[in-house]
Design a protein around this motif. Sequence first.
Motif, mmCIF file in Angstrom:
data_model
loop_
_atom_site.group_PDB
_atom_site.id
_atom_site.type_symbol
_atom_site.label_atom_id
_atom_site.label_comp_id
_atom_site.label_asym_id
_atom_site.label_seq_id
_atom_site.Cartn_x
_atom_site.Cartn_y
_atom_site.Cartn_z
ATOM 1 N N VAL A 126 0.861 -1.180 0.000
ATOM 2 C CA VAL A 126 0.000 0.000 0.000
ATOM 3 C C VAL A 126 0.898 1.231 0.000
ATOM 4 N N VAL A 127 0.676 2.109 -0.980
ATOM 5 C CA VAL A 127 1.496 3.303 -1.124
ATOM 6 C C VAL A 127 0.580 4.526 -1.176
ATOM 7 N N LEU A 128 0.936 5.553 -0.426
ATOM 8 C CA LEU A 128 0.248 6.838 -0.483
ATOM 9 C C LEU A 128 1.047 7.734 -1.418
ATOM 10 N N ALA A 129 0.418 8.171 -2.501
ATOM 11 C CA ALA A 129 1.066 9.039 -3.490
ATOM 12 C C ALA A 129 0.493 10.445 -3.346
ATOM 13 N N LEU A 130 1.368 11.421 -3.177
ATOM 14 C CA LEU A 130 0.959 12.815 -2.981
ATOM 15 C C LEU A 130 1.626 13.705 -4.017
ATOM 16 N N ARG A 131 0.897 14.712 -4.473
ATOM 17 C CA ARG A 131 1.477 15.699 -5.384
ATOM 18 C C ARG A 131 0.857 17.059 -5.110
ATOM 19 N N GLY A 132 1.690 18.076 -5.106
ATOM 20 C CA GLY A 132 1.228 19.451 -4.994
ATOM 21 C C GLY A 132 1.813 20.257 -6.131
ATOM 22 N N TRP A 133 1.040 21.210 -6.630
ATOM 23 C CA TRP A 133 1.501 22.043 -7.744
ATOM 24 C C TRP A 133 0.924 23.433 -7.547
ATOM 25 N N ILE A 134 1.772 24.442 -7.657
ATOM 26 C CA ILE A 134 1.320 25.819 -7.538
ATOM 27 C C ILE A 134 1.976 26.641 -8.649
ATOM 28 N N VAL A 135 1.184 27.541 -9.245
ATOM 29 C CA VAL A 135 1.663 28.383 -10.340
ATOM 30 C C VAL A 135 1.244 29.819 -10.053
ATOM 31 N N ALA A 136 2.187 30.723 -10.215
ATOM 32 C CA ALA A 136 1.906 32.156 -10.078
ATOM 33 C C ALA A 136 2.365 32.848 -11.356
ATOM 34 N N THR A 137 1.564 33.764 -11.849
ATOM 35 C CA THR A 137 1.883 34.487 -13.071
ATOM 36 C C THR A 137 1.956 35.980 -12.748
ATOM 37 N N ASP A 138 2.985 36.623 -13.265
ATOM 38 C CA ASP A 138 3.206 38.040 -13.007
ATOM 39 C C ASP A 138 3.210 38.787 -14.337
ATOM 40 N N THR A 139 2.418 39.856 -14.412
ATOM 41 C CA THR A 139 2.372 40.673 -15.624
ATOM 42 C C THR A 139 2.593 42.130 -15.265
ATOM 43 N N ALA A 140 2.949 42.906 -16.244
ATOM 44 C CA ALA A 140 3.035 44.348 -16.057
ATOM 45 C C ALA A 140 1.623 44.901 -15.908
ATOM 46 N N PRO A 141 1.465 46.048 -15.237
ATOM 47 C CA PRO A 141 0.124 46.629 -15.085
ATOM 48 C C PRO A 141 -0.557 46.808 -16.448
ATOM 49 N N GLY A 142 -1.802 46.379 -16.516
ATOM 50 C CA GLY A 142 -2.575 46.505 -17.742
ATOM 51 C C GLY A 142 -2.338 45.390 -18.745
ATOM 52 N N GLN A 143 -1.393 44.506 -18.485
ATOM 53 C CA GLN A 143 -1.110 43.390 -19.391
ATOM 54 C C GLN A 143 -1.889 42.155 -18.943
ATOM 55 N N HIS A 144 -2.136 41.250 -19.866
ATOM 56 C CA HIS A 144 -2.875 40.021 -19.576
ATOM 57 C C HIS A 144 -2.102 38.822 -20.096
ATOM 58 N N VAL A 145 -2.351 37.695 -19.497
ATOM 59 C CA VAL A 145 -1.785 36.432 -19.972
ATOM 60 C C VAL A 145 -2.730 35.892 -21.040
ATOM 61 N N PRO A 146 -2.225 35.539 -22.226
ATOM 62 C CA PRO A 146 -3.115 34.939 -23.230
ATOM 63 C C PRO A 146 -3.767 33.677 -22.659
ATOM 64 N N PHE A 147 -5.050 33.489 -22.914
ATOM 65 C CA PHE A 147 -5.776 32.376 -22.291
ATOM 66 C C PHE A 147 -5.138 31.031 -22.617
ATOM 67 N N TYR A 148 -4.549 30.890 -23.799
ATOM 68 C CA TYR A 148 -3.954 29.610 -24.179
ATOM 69 C C TYR A 148 -2.606 29.365 -23.495
ATOM 70 N N LEU A 149 -2.048 30.361 -22.790
ATOM 71 C CA LEU A 149 -0.821 30.191 -22.018
ATOM 72 C C LEU A 149 -1.074 30.223 -20.511
ATOM 73 N N ALA A 150 -2.315 30.453 -20.122
ATOM 74 C CA ALA A 150 -2.654 30.509 -18.697
ATOM 75 C C ALA A 150 -2.635 29.100 -18.097
ATOM 76 N N PRO A 151 -2.259 28.969 -16.823
ATOM 77 C CA PRO A 151 -2.320 27.658 -16.166
ATOM 78 C C PRO A 151 -3.748 27.124 -16.194
ATOM 79 N N SER A 152 -3.877 25.799 -16.336
ATOM 80 C CA SER A 152 -5.228 25.235 -16.413
ATOM 81 C C SER A 152 -5.341 23.970 -15.576
#
Length: 158
Positions: free
Chosen positions: A21-47
């Motif tokens: 019996v094995v307990l498998a754990l995974r954590g993942w965190i993503v932070a995105t930083d843009t200049a004021p007024g800029q946006h991340v293109p939806f196809y490059l955003a974390p999903s």
Amino acid sequence: SFSRYEAEAAHFMPVAMDGNVVLALRGWIVATDTAPGQHVPFYLAPSLGGSNTLRGYNDYRFHDRHLALFNTEVRVAVWEHLDAVGLFEAGNVASKFGDLNLDKTSYGFGVRLHTRTATIARLDLARSDEGWKVVFRMNDPFRLSRHHRRTALVPFAP
């Protein structure tokens, strides 16, 4: 222009003395930083959603600037190369890093066909608030596929 910062960890911990019996754990965190007024293109955003993240949802179901995910599986050896699996996942995306939470969840069960070093095939049945999903893949759901040459794998021990 934007910057993206990611941290991901996976840990496999034997629960039973015989290692069946094995307990498998995974954590993942993503932070995105843009200049004021800029946006991340939806196809490059974390999903989130799909075969490795929140399996009870469709692929790429949720996407935004920031992401948090926690996966856990209990893997029980049925035979030498076949495991039964119970799974639970929680995560979410948000436009502000401080708004991240684990409100989106999925749970389910599955089987893994594997060798000593690789998963040959897996079949998962997962449920979310949007219903049941069947996932068949020929890889491990906790494979750290996002690492590349510049990423150092750091051992994770509790």
